[in-house]
Design a protein around this motif. Structure first.
Motif, PDB file in Angstrom:
ATOM      1  N   ASP A 205       9.843  -2.335   1.871  1.00  0.00           N
ATOM      2  CA  ASP A 205       9.705  -2.193   0.423  1.00  0.00           C
ATOM      3  C   ASP A 205       8.250  -2.042  -0.005  1.00  0.00           C
ATOM      4  O   ASP A 205       7.963  -1.527  -1.088  1.00  0.00           O
ATOM      5  CB  ASP A 205      10.348  -3.388  -0.294  1.00  0.00           C
ATOM      6  N   HIS A 206       7.308  -2.473   0.851  1.00  0.00           N
ATOM      7  CA  HIS A 206       5.886  -2.364   0.500  1.00  0.00           C
ATOM      8  C   HIS A 206       5.257  -1.047   0.972  1.00  0.00           C
ATOM      9  O   HIS A 206       4.032  -0.891   0.907  1.00  0.00           O
ATOM     10  CB  HIS A 206       5.108  -3.549   1.079  1.00  0.00           C
ATOM     11  N   ARG A 207       6.073  -0.120   1.444  1.00  0.00           N
ATOM     12  CA  ARG A 207       5.544   1.162   1.895  1.00  0.00           C
ATOM     13  C   ARG A 207       4.675   1.830   0.829  1.00  0.00           C
ATOM     14  O   ARG A 207       3.546   2.262   1.125  1.00  0.00           O
ATOM     15  CB  ARG A 207       6.708   2.076   2.291  1.00  0.00           C
ATOM     16  N   PRO A 208       5.120   1.943  -0.430  1.00  0.00           N
ATOM     17  CA  PRO A 208       4.262   2.588  -1.444  1.00  0.00           C
ATOM     18  C   PRO A 208       2.944   1.847  -1.668  1.00  0.00           C
ATOM     19  O   PRO A 208       1.921   2.473  -1.972  1.00  0.00           O
ATOM     20  CB  PRO A 208       5.130   2.569  -2.709  1.00  0.00           C
ATOM     21  N   VAL A 209       2.959   0.517  -1.513  1.00  0.00           N
ATOM     22  CA  VAL A 209       1.717  -0.247  -1.669  1.00  0.00           C
ATOM     23  C   VAL A 209       0.740   0.124  -0.560  1.00  0.00           C
ATOM     24  O   VAL A 209      -0.456   0.339  -0.798  1.00  0.00           O
ATOM     25  CB  VAL A 209       2.016  -1.762  -1.668  1.00  0.00           C
ATOM     26  N   ARG A 210       1.255   0.199   0.672  1.00  0.00           N
ATOM     27  CA  ARG A 210       0.378   0.552   1.796  1.00  0.00           C
ATOM     28  C   ARG A 210      -0.190   1.965   1.627  1.00  0.00           C
ATOM     29  O   ARG A 210      -1.377   2.213   1.898  1.00  0.00           O
ATOM     30  CB  ARG A 210       1.148   0.439   3.112  1.00  0.00           C
ATOM     31  N   LEU A 211       0.648   2.894   1.199  1.00  0.00           N
ATOM     32  CA  LEU A 211       0.164   4.261   1.018  1.00  0.00           C
ATOM     33  C   LEU A 211      -0.823   4.362  -0.140  1.00  0.00           C
ATOM     34  O   LEU A 211      -1.743   5.184  -0.119  1.00  0.00           O
ATOM     35  CB  LEU A 211       1.348   5.207   0.812  1.00  0.00           C
ATOM     36  N   LYS A 212      -0.651   3.499  -1.140  1.00  0.00           N
ATOM     37  CA  LYS A 212      -1.623   3.451  -2.239  1.00  0.00           C
ATOM     38  C   LYS A 212      -2.961   2.923  -1.728  1.00  0.00           C
ATOM     39  O   LYS A 212      -4.032   3.429  -2.101  1.00  0.00           O
ATOM     40  CB  LYS A 212      -1.091   2.560  -3.362  1.00  0.00           C
ATOM     41  N   ILE A 213      -2.909   1.899  -0.877  1.00  0.00           N
ATOM     42  CA  ILE A 213      -4.135   1.365  -0.284  1.00  0.00           C
ATOM     43  C   ILE A 213      -4.839   2.456   0.512  1.00  0.00           C
ATOM     44  O   ILE A 213      -6.074   2.595   0.461  1.00  0.00           O
ATOM     45  CB  ILE A 213      -3.798   0.148   0.594  1.00  0.00           C
ATOM     46  N   ALA A 214      -4.061   3.256   1.247  1.00  0.00           N
ATOM     47  CA  ALA A 214      -4.663   4.344   2.017  1.00  0.00           C
ATOM     48  C   ALA A 214      -5.445   5.294   1.115  1.00  0.00           C
ATOM     49  O   ALA A 214      -6.524   5.771   1.472  1.00  0.00           O
ATOM     50  CB  ALA A 214      -3.573   5.102   2.778  1.00  0.00           C
ATOM     51  N   LYS A 215      -4.918   5.560  -0.081  1.00  0.00           N
ATOM     52  CA  LYS A 215      -5.599   6.483  -1.001  1.00  0.00           C
ATOM     53  C   LYS A 215      -6.814   5.851  -1.671  1.00  0.00           C
ATOM     54  O   LYS A 215      -7.712   6.554  -2.132  1.00  0.00           O
ATOM     55  CB  LYS A 215      -4.609   6.962  -2.059  1.00  0.00           C
ATOM     56  N   MET A 216      -6.863   4.512  -1.694  1.00  0.00           N
ATOM     57  CA  MET A 216      -7.959   3.825  -2.384  1.00  0.00           C
ATOM     58  C   MET A 216      -9.070   3.366  -1.451  1.00  0.00           C
ATOM     59  O   MET A 216     -10.132   2.959  -1.904  1.00  0.00           O
ATOM     60  CB  MET A 216      -7.411   2.585  -3.114  1.00  0.00           C
ATOM     61  N   ALA A 217      -8.839   3.390  -0.120  1.00  0.00           N
ATOM     62  CA  ALA A 217      -9.684   2.614   0.800  1.00  0.00           C
ATOM     63  C   ALA A 217     -10.945   3.316   1.278  1.00  0.00           C
ATOM     64  O   ALA A 217     -11.809   2.659   1.871  1.00  0.00           O
ATOM     65  CB  ALA A 217      -8.853   2.190   2.016  1.00  0.00           C
ATOM     66  N   ASN A 218     -11.072   4.605   1.053  1.00  0.00           N
ATOM     67  CA  ASN A 218     -12.214   5.315   1.623  1.00  0.00           C
ATOM     68  C   ASN A 218     -13.546   4.679   1.220  1.00  0.00           C
ATOM     69  O   ASN A 218     -13.812   4.461   0.037  1.00  0.00           O
ATOM     70  CB  ASN A 218     -12.190   6.780   1.184  1.00  0.00           C
ATOM     71  N   ASN A 219     -14.349   4.356   2.243  1.00  0.00           N
ATOM     72  CA  ASN A 219     -15.677   3.757   2.061  1.00  0.00           C
ATOM     73  C   ASN A 219     -15.627   2.384   1.397  1.00  0.00           C
ATOM     74  O   ASN A 219     -16.628   1.899   0.874  1.00  0.00           O
ATOM     75  CB  ASN A 219     -16.589   4.680   1.249  1.00  0.00           C
ATOM     76  N   LYS A 220     -14.469   1.722   1.418  1.00  0.00           N
ATOM     77  CA  LYS A 220     -14.322   0.393   0.826  1.00  0.00           C
ATOM     78  C   LYS A 220     -14.338  -0.683   1.908  1.00  0.00           C
ATOM     79  O   LYS A 220     -13.957  -0.451   3.059  1.00  0.00           O
ATOM     80  CB  LYS A 220     -12.997   0.290   0.052  1.00  0.00           C
TER      81      LYS A 220
END
Length: 735
Positions: free
Chosen positions: A561-576
């Motif tokens: 159920d947290h798949r969309p959360v993980r994919l959102k993190i992937a989109k936010m994580a660059n250089n973080k």
């Protein structure tokens, strides 16, 4: 010039190569022995061996050999050597003693007796005695006691010849320079370099393989950068011959560096060892040629700045004796093999490892294996041709039983089967569409969630990276009002319907009943059943490969159920800078890392899940230097943390009373303190993602009024969970 008997020592396994090397520079009457080669040559040949040998540890000039019965025979035999011909009374010396016998049991004692014999003799001859220097003696004496005989030699090299002078800094468990040269020679680097082939070390550490490769390719004498040799203060030293040899080596270096030079590059995930490699390359005066940079194994590709001739990928990865967890290392070697097969077809690869079993994980057939020693550790150099004919594909596992002839389903089981097929028709199209050319690929999803109340179960589908389909069935506990016999009948009907409806062999369906258990050891993670074959599958989610275990624990290692959360993190994580609290198996950290996070830290109290987390990171070629895991109670960890992060995931359990915790965690009561503690670690402009699966949860907005709270729950419920929108709640929390 007079010919002398000489002896060159080397690491075990390099004797044959050392024989060839000495023969090439003009040595005569060579004889190979264990860890060395005896040979003959004049003083110029001895100097040339010191200057040019890439493989030797020592070049020794034997002076005497005699039997040793006791300490007196050792003293007298050493005293009979005309030491006054080799060093003066103002000289300093050091005795290196190796071996033992019944009479000489201690190497320090043996060295002391020989030292006494030397200084006593010179005192008697000259009236003065030399002194001992442990740092930079004028002359080193080597004594080797074996099988009752001692051989006493002058050490013409001084410090071991593997000390070239360029390695001023090093990483963990470095490879000695002469061993690195031996590995390169065994790997065929001279021929590859001669035809312009490139060399890449994807885990270069402090750069030893890179520098040695450059010295070989440019015909640079390995001893040219040394500050001193042992023979330079020897009374019989011929400085005119030595200076002539050095001038010749300098001229060859100039010519070698003027030629067209092969591409040599190194990568490592550890920034500190990359800095060490840069310093060593500068010290070796090769900084206008060799290039190193920080790079994860996951990012290993051929350089694209120019077309490269097929060359050599060579590396000395960790192998469990020194670094890392062996299970994680298996996955690291597997990932290395995959990168080689994907990016370096037509190249050769050499893997130097102290654990050859790890090499079997690479999916490549080794065409040659060379036995060597890294210090006292036995090791192997595994050589591969990266050609499709050498790829090893795991054979499909045979099914344990053939499907029985179709038997009619009960009416209830048939109704369930019909519902499953209906859901599958809808969701399979959705998942396939998401997979096709998308970073948000869906290979694991919920097919059924108690859609029919009488069949109260959650049924998830997992497609492995090989394309095999598995089902995971969790039956919810029946209410007390339901007769136990009736509940068992319904469970049997689920077991009958699932493989038939989904066309999956029963061996690939896992059944569990999700009930609260108490464990005598206080563990909240119940281990269920061991599969006879220990089957773990890998699934693809976005860019990430993630390990899933459908049989051993209540949870599979991946909360769908947290798949969309993980994919959102992937989109936010660059250089973080990413912090994953209550990280479970760190799947979110893998997504962040693969999307360019500067670093990740995953914290959890369970060692079981942290090992799983490390496996997930290694499976994706991610190092534990840049992507760390830490075992800790997250509540207590936040109280002492002083680090700052740009992106934080806070996904705590709804309730926990583990014995490893000082108290009880109740997310409804404790979420304010947890969020406030996490916000202290959040950098200005950063984002905290808070999620909970407690269906009755209510956010205390008043207590958290200092922060911006954005409820993003609807955006984080994918199609497979829309029948149950209360599966979790999710917020973005910002300053």
């Amino acid at each position: 010039m007079i010919s002398m008997n000489l002896f060159a020592t080397c690491p075990k396994g390099l004797e044959g190569l050392l024989y060839q090397e000495l023969d090439a520079i003009g040595a005569q009457h060579l004889k190979e022995t264990v860890a060395g080669v005896a040979f003959e040559g004049d003083i110029a040949l001895a100097y040339r061996a010191c200057l040019w040998s890439r493989l030797a540890n020592k070049i020794l000039l034997p002076l005497a050999e005699f039997p040793v019965g006791d300490q007196n025979t050792l003293y007298n035999g050493a005293r009979n050597i005309p030491w006054e011909e080799h060093l003066g009374p103002q000289s300093t010396l050091l005795v290196d003693f190796i071996g033992s016998s019944g009479a000489i049991r201690n190497t320090q004692f043996g060295a002391l007796k020989i030292k006494d014999a030397i200084v006593d003799r010179i005192r008697d001859v000259t009236g003065d005695r030399p002194s001992v220097s442990k740092q930079h003696p004028d002359l080193r004496i080597n004594a080797r006691l074996n099988k009752g005989k001692v051989t006493i030699s002058l050490d013409l090299s001084g410090e071991s010849l593997h000390r070239r002078g360029y390695r001023t800094k090093q990483g963990t468990a470095p490879m000695k320079e002469n061993l690195a040269a031996g590995v390169l020679l065994r790997a065929g680097w001279p021929d590859i370099a001669a035809r312009g082939g490139a060399l890449i070390d994807p885990m270069c550490g402090s750069g030893t393989l890179l520098v040695e490769a450059a010295l070989i390719a440019a015909d640079i004498a390995p001893g040219l950068g040394r500050a001193r040799f042992g023979f330079e203060q020897w009374l019989n030293h011929r400085n005119d011959i030595w200076l002539e040899l050095r001038e010749e080596a300098i001229a060859r270096k100039r010519a070698g560096l003027a030629k067209s030079r092969p591409e040599i590059r190194g990568y490592d995930a550890n920034l500190s060892v990359i800095r060490a490699a840069e310093d060593n390359i500068i010290q070796a005066e090769l900084d206008d040629w060799l290039r190193v940079s920080r790079k994860e194994l996951a990012d290993l590709k051929q350089p694209t700045h120019k077309v490269l001739e097929p060359g050599l990928v060579i590396t000395n990865p960790p192998y469990g004796e020194r670094l890392g967890d062996v299970e994680s290392l298996k996955l690291l070697y597997q990932h290395l093999g995959e990168r080689l097969k994907t990016e370096f077809r037509g190249w050769r690869a050499g893997i130097f490892t102290g654990n050859p079993e790890l090499g079997k994980q690479m999916g490549l057939r080794a065409e040659k294996k060379y036995r060597l020693y890294n210090g006292t550790l036995p090791a192997e150099l595994l050589m591969f041709s990266i050609e499709e004919s050498q790829f090893v594909s795991a054979a499909p596992k045979p099914l344990k039983a053939e499907l029985e002839a179709d038997a009619p389903l009960s009416s209830g089981a048939q109704m369930l089967a019909n519902r499953l097929q209906k859901n599958l028709k809808q969701l399979a199209k959705w998942a396939k569409k998401q997979r096709r050319g998308s970073e948000d690929g869906i290979n694991a999803y919920r097919l059924y969630d108690a859609d029919m109340p009488e069949y109260s179960a959650a049924i998830d589908l997992y497609r492995s990276e090989q394309g095999d389909l598995y089902a995971h069935v969790q039956e919810y506990a029946a209410p007390k009002s339901v007769d136990e016999a009736r509940a068992e009948q319904r469970f049997a009907e689920i077991q009958a319907a699932v493989p038939r409806a989904l066309d999956i062999h029963p061996d690939r369906v896992s059944y569990k009943q999700r009930r609260r258990h108490k464990h005598s050891d206080g563990s909240q993670y119940q281990k269920l059943a061991e599969r006879p074959d220990g089957e773990i599958i890998n699934v693809i989610e976005g860019q990430a490969r993630l390990q899933v275990n459908l049989w051993q624990y209540l949870d599979t290692g991946l909360f769908l159920d947290h798949r969309p959360v993980r994919l959102k993190i992937a989109k936010m994580a660059n250089n973080k800078r990413f912090l994953n609290l209550f990280c479970y198996t760190a799947s979110a950290s893998v997504h962040a890392a693969l999307s360019g996070a500067r670093f990740t830290l995953s914290v959890d109290m369970s060692n079981t899940y942290l090992k799983w987390a490390r496996n997930n990171l290694a499976l994706n070629g991610l190092s534990d230097t840049k992507h760390r895991t830490e075992q800790a109670d997250c509540v207590e960890w936040l109280k002492t943390n002083e680090q700052e992060f740009d992106l934080i995931l806070l996904d705590p359990p709804s309730f926990s009373n583990s014995k490893k915790m000082p108290g009880v965690l109740d997310i409804q009561q404790d979420h304010v303190d947890l969020i406030q503690g996490a916000m202290k670690a959040l950098a200005k402009g950063g984002t905290l993602i808070f999620s909970t699966n407690l269906r009755t949860f209510a956010m205390d907005r008043d207590a958290l009024s200092a922060y911006q709270l954005e409820d993003i729950t609807p955006q984080t419920i994918d199609k497979d969970f829309q029948r149950n929108p209360k599966i979790h709640q999710c917020w973005l929390v910002r300053w």
